[in-house]
Write an enzyme that holds these catalytic residues in place. Structure first.
Site, mmCIF file in Angstrom:
data_model
loop_
_atom_site.group_PDB
_atom_site.id
_atom_site.type_symbol
_atom_site.label_atom_id
_atom_site.label_comp_id
_atom_site.label_asym_id
_atom_site.label_seq_id
_atom_site.Cartn_x
_atom_site.Cartn_y
_atom_site.Cartn_z
ATOM 1 C CG ASP A 180 0.946 46.563 -61.648
ATOM 2 O OD1 ASP A 180 1.110 47.382 -62.556
ATOM 3 O OD2 ASP A 180 1.818 45.762 -61.269
ATOM 4 C CG ASP A 183 2.342 50.202 -65.342
ATOM 5 O OD1 ASP A 183 2.894 50.826 -64.426
ATOM 6 O OD2 ASP A 183 2.725 49.085 -65.729
ATOM 7 C CD GLU A 184 3.043 50.368 -59.986
ATOM 8 O OE1 GLU A 184 2.693 49.557 -59.122
ATOM 9 O OE2 GLU A 184 4.209 50.463 -60.382
#
Lengths: 114, 404
Positions: B10, B105-106
């Site tokens: 993350d 974003d992860e």
């Protein structure tokens, strides 16, 4: 320490002023501003390890030597591909745009001491 | 050797740190990524410095400004975040082919077979963190969670932020489960928390004390089972590789107007723009849809709309717009409208339309030519005359997605 607050003049050849920020350096007083420039410029570049590395450029009769490329990203608009280089030249920050279709460089935005 | 080794990676304050990476003068300062200051958009991401002062995602501008008077607002750049996400995925692909993109974003990485033990996994995670930093920049950091399943890996990545690395294994599982709140688990939101509270369940320990049958009775077989397993740190969900990503089930777009309005002309112009975008995306993905929903949200956040399931499949923007136009023109808005949207579902892949009538055939044959012009010269180079009056819709900062 904040220097002073009064309206800033528009920079030469600036199309849009999108923000103002004030700061100081030790012993010196500078006003920094972020501006959208969108002006064609000439850039000296090196081709290294399959990458383009901008080294310096001229703008407003001043030569800026790039000491760091902070971030690179690209965008495709139609068939044109644009590369964006977020660079630092001393304390100043610039965003350069390179159009691979016509090989032209543009100074997109600048955050510099006026 | 653990049965499975799963990483959850993350990025920390992703949009904000990317901006700080690009513009060094923002580093170390509380900043937020959002629309223009004073606009109606909410905060999409806040920097680590702003988070420390209590500025959170989805806050309104004035709320954030109250908490932090010297806050800097930065307009989001979806193209930049999408491009860098692509770069991040490329890094992950160097370590395993089983990469599941969970959001911009992860991502989950199935490292089973690539690491023989959790000790090796920790070394590999450090390598990935360093590689991400090298590729994206020194200011951009990632937190990694390691466990034997996706549920615990996701939980672990949030336990040591920012720039963290946390392992959950059999040695510390009970200790971790005692410490966390119910909402720390991915899959338990505010509503489920309140439903659980009504049953007197306000901690993982209390959830563990419930047997499977009563949970299934209250929450149904699927979610009841999930909750029962969650309380024990069990999850069997596989990491779905980006290569096996399921096809989109629907395509939609919505837009919050700059001010609340009753003006039908303005609403219809924005709707046509959204229809163009949805039609282009469907045609680019070689999809066509049968069910079209046109909706609008009022100033008080209630909403209304029109839904129609057509006999055949469509991907023509004009056909979608005709439905909306027909309904909106007949409709009297009881309240001012703040958002307009369109949603196409019931999709089919590789649909080839064979129109019966000449007029329809001309329209359908025209679409590929129009798309080719817009592909070459950029979106909306050629567009319906109706859109000539409309300036390009202002870029929104929410809902970023990875490039196709």
């Amino acid at each position: 320490m904040v220097v002073r607050k009064k309206p800033l003049k528009w920079g030469r050849n600036c199309l849009i002023r999108i923000g103002v920020e004030e700061t100081t350096k030790v012993g010196q007083k500078f006003i920094y501003m972020l501006e959208q420039i969108n002006q064609q410029i000439e850039v000296l570049v090196a081709f290294m390890k399959g990458k383009v590395l901008p080294l310096s450029f001229c703008w407003n009769d001043k030569k800026y030597s790039i000491n760091k490329v902070n971030l690179v990203h690209s965008e495709r608009i139609g068939r044109d591909k644009y590369y964006y280089f977020s660079v630092s030249a001393g304390e100043d920050y610039f965003k350069l745009q390179f159009n691979t279709e016509n090989n032209k460089w543009l100074l997109a935005e600048a955050y510099y001491a006026s | 050797m653990p049965a499975r080794i799963i990483f959850h990676i993350d990025m920390d304050s992703y949009f904000a740190t990317v901006e700080q990476q690009a513009r060094p003068y923002l580093r170390g300062k509380p900043i937020v990524v959002s629309g223009k200051e004073g606009s109606r958009s909410v905060i999409v991401a806040s920097s680590k410095e702003a988070k420390k002062l209590g500025v959170k995602t989805a806050m309104l501008h004035h709320e954030a400004r109250k908490l932090c008077p010297n806050l800097t607002f930065v307009e989001g750049d979806g193209v930049k975040y999408g491009y860098l996400s692509g770069q991040m995925i490329e890094v992950f692909k160097n370590y395993t082919d089983k990469v599941e993109v969970f959001s911009i974003d992860e991502a989950f990485l199935d490292m089973t077979g690539h690491c023989q033990s959790f000790k090796q996994a920790i070394d590999k995670a450090k390598q990935i963190k360093a590689h991400v930093k090298q590729k994206l920049g020194e200011w951009v950091t990632a937190s990694v969670g390691i466990a034997n399943n996706k549920l615990l890996a996701k939980l672990a990545s949030g336990l040591d932020k920012p720039d963290g690395l946390f392992l959950i294994d059999q040695n510390n599982l009970d200790q971790v489960l005692k410490k966390i709140k119910l909402t720390d688990f991915c899959g338990i939101g505010k509503r489920t928390e309140s439903n659980l509270a009504q049953l007197g369940i306000d901690s993982i320990e209390k959830l563990q004390s419930w047997k499977l049958d009563p949970l299934v009775k209250v929450f149904g077989p699927s979610y009841g089972n999930k909750l029962y397993n969650m309380a024990r740190g069990i999850c069997h969900d596989p990491v779905v590789s980006y290569l096996n990503r399921p096809e989109a089930k629907s395509v939609g777009r919505s837009y919050t107007l700059s001010k609340n309005t009753y003006d039908k002309q303005e609403i219809l112009t924005v709707l046509l723009h959204l229809c163009e975008k949805v039609g282009r995306e469907l045609r680019r993905k070689k999809l066509a849809g049968k069910t079209v929903v046109v909706y609008w949200r009022y100033e008080d956040f209630t909403h209304a709309g029109a839904r129609k399931t057509f006999l055949g499949y469509l991907n023509d923007s004009q056909a979608f717009f005709n439905l909306g136009e027909d309904r909106i023109k007949k409709y009297i808005f009881p309240k001012a409208v703040r958002l307009v949207g369109i949603h196409v579902s019931n999709l089919i892949k590789d649909y080839k339309q064979l129109p019966l009538w000449l007029g329809e055939r001309k329209q359908i044959e025209l679409l590929p030519a129009l798309d080719k012009i817009n592909d070459t010269y950029g979106e909306l180079t050629i567009k319906p005359a109706y859109l000539l009056k409309l300036k390009r819709l202002k870029k929104k900062v929410g809902g970023f997605k990875l490039p196709d």
